[in-house]
Write a protein that holds these residues in place. Structure first.
Motif, PDB file in Angstrom:
ATOM      1  N   PHE A 157       0.935  -1.401  -0.083  1.00  0.00           N
ATOM      2  CA  PHE A 157      -0.346   0.019  -0.244  1.00  0.00           C
ATOM      3  C   PHE A 157       1.101   1.074   0.068  1.00  0.00           C
ATOM      4  N   TYR A 203       0.242   5.264   1.618  1.00  0.00           N
ATOM      5  CA  TYR A 203      -0.891   6.171   1.843  1.00  0.00           C
ATOM      6  C   TYR A 203      -0.305   7.011   2.133  1.00  0.00           C
ATOM      7  N   LEU A 254      -5.853   5.842   2.299  1.00  0.00           N
ATOM      8  CA  LEU A 254      -4.972   4.861   1.660  1.00  0.00           C
ATOM      9  C   LEU A 254      -4.876   6.347   0.024  1.00  0.00           C
ATOM     10  N   LYS A 257      -2.949   0.604  -3.840  1.00  0.00           N
ATOM     11  CA  LYS A 257      -2.698  -1.156  -3.129  1.00  0.00           C
ATOM     12  C   LYS A 257      -2.608  -1.524  -4.172  1.00  0.00           C
ATOM     13  N   ARG A 307       0.808  -5.724   4.370  1.00  0.00           N
ATOM     14  CA  ARG A 307       0.409  -6.538   5.746  1.00  0.00           C
ATOM     15  C   ARG A 307       0.215  -8.023   5.018  1.00  0.00           C
ATOM     16  N   GLY A 348      -5.863 -13.017   8.331  1.00  0.00           N
ATOM     17  CA  GLY A 348      -6.110 -12.581   9.175  1.00  0.00           C
ATOM     18  C   GLY A 348      -6.490 -11.632   9.389  1.00  0.00           C
ATOM     19  N   ASN A 349      -7.015 -10.596   9.817  1.00  0.00           N
ATOM     20  CA  ASN A 349      -6.771  -9.072  10.018  1.00  0.00           C
ATOM     21  C   ASN A 349      -6.093  -8.745  10.901  1.00  0.00           C
ATOM     22  N   THR A 350      -3.964  -8.591  10.321  1.00  0.00           N
ATOM     23  CA  THR A 350      -3.180  -8.061  11.306  1.00  0.00           C
ATOM     24  C   THR A 350      -3.088  -7.335  10.450  1.00  0.00           C
ATOM     25  N   PRO A 351      -2.716  -5.979  11.800  1.00  0.00           N
ATOM     26  CA  PRO A 351      -2.081  -4.634  11.070  1.00  0.00           C
ATOM     27  C   PRO A 351      -0.880  -4.202  10.033  1.00  0.00           C
ATOM     28  N   LEU A 352      -1.562  -3.002   9.195  1.00  0.00           N
ATOM     29  CA  LEU A 352      -0.824  -2.936   8.384  1.00  0.00           C
ATOM     30  C   LEU A 352       0.638  -2.584   9.465  1.00  0.00           C
ATOM     31  N   PHE A 383       4.504  -0.023   8.847  1.00  0.00           N
ATOM     32  CA  PHE A 383       4.441   1.202   7.750  1.00  0.00           C
ATOM     33  C   PHE A 383       6.087   1.802   7.794  1.00  0.00           C
TER      34      PHE A 383
END
Lengths: 115, 113
Positions: B34, B36, B46, B49, B93, B97-101, B103
């Motif tokens: 991504f 940002y 955002l 991506k 990322r 699963g719902n893993t965080p970004l 940066f």
């Protein structure tokens, strides 16, 4: 939609004082993230919650930092006692979790200065 | 572990110049990538991506191509405007699963008229 709301926008405090930062995520979002931004270290993830449950707090720098999410519409990040090296911009962000994890919506941040 | 390295700023360009901001990553498996953008006084938002190798993300004249062979995701724009002045963050990322970004440190771009 009001977006992610953080308060206060600016906080100036003296070393040793307790600081509480507040965040209201976007309604319906079930993931919430706290980030810290500094010139030296960039954007660091401190902690994140899914469905109000803390999932990973490994980014919290030390025991002086704590975060809570008592319900789906409110979270706090507390620093006690604060130190000058905690001075930074603290961002809260929320997302729809698994449904759109990359679509993070950030608040405008809290600029913290510890003297 | 997963990490993102992006070129240090600040980058200063004249209006209508070509922009490249380099980004390379280290990750297990094949992450999503991504860019940002953070405008002054605001949080990040955002920009674009790409979710798999050779994908090209694009938005507002900005482009980035997911290059697995060079583990890169460089941001480009053919003709920058003063309104593009901002800090740009590369991020990744894991696709599980719902893993965080994660940066990068950000690159400040200043475009002068």
């Amino acid at each position: 939609d009001a977006g992610v709301i953080q308060s206060p926008r600016h906080e100036v405090t003296e070393m040793g004082q307790e600081v509480t930062l507040r965040c209201k995520p976007i309604s319906g979002h079930n993931s919430l993230f706290w980030y810290r931004q500094t010139m030296m270290r960039g954007l660091e993830l401190l902690i994140y919650f899914n469905n109000n449950v803390p999932i990973d707090d490994s980014g919290m720098p030390e025991d002086r930092f704590s975060a809570k999410m008592p319900n789906a519409s409110f979270s706090t990040l507390k620093i006690q006692p604060s130190e000058p090296r905690d001075s930074a911009v603290y961002f809260c962000a929320s997302s729809l979790g698994d449904r759109a994890p990359e679509k993070l919506f950030f608040g405008s941040g809290t600029q913290l200065s510890v003297l | 572990g997963n990490s993102v390295t992006q070129m240090e700023g600040p980058v200063t360009l004249s209006e209508e110049a070509f922009l490249t901001i380099n980004c390379t990553y280290t990750a297990t498996g094949y992450p999503s990538l991504f860019w940002y953008v953070q405008y002054p006084g605001e949080g990040l938002q955002l920009l674009l991506k790409a979710t798999k190798a050779d994908d090209k993300g694009s938005n507002k004249g900005f482009e980035a191509t997911y290059r697995k062979e060079t583990t890169s995701f460089h941001l480009e724009k053919g003709s920058v405007q003063v309104s593009d002045s901002a800090v740009y963050f590369c991020a990744l990322r894991r696709n599980s699963g719902n893993t965080p970004l994660v940066f990068g440190k950000g690159t400040r771009l200043s475009v002068i008229a």
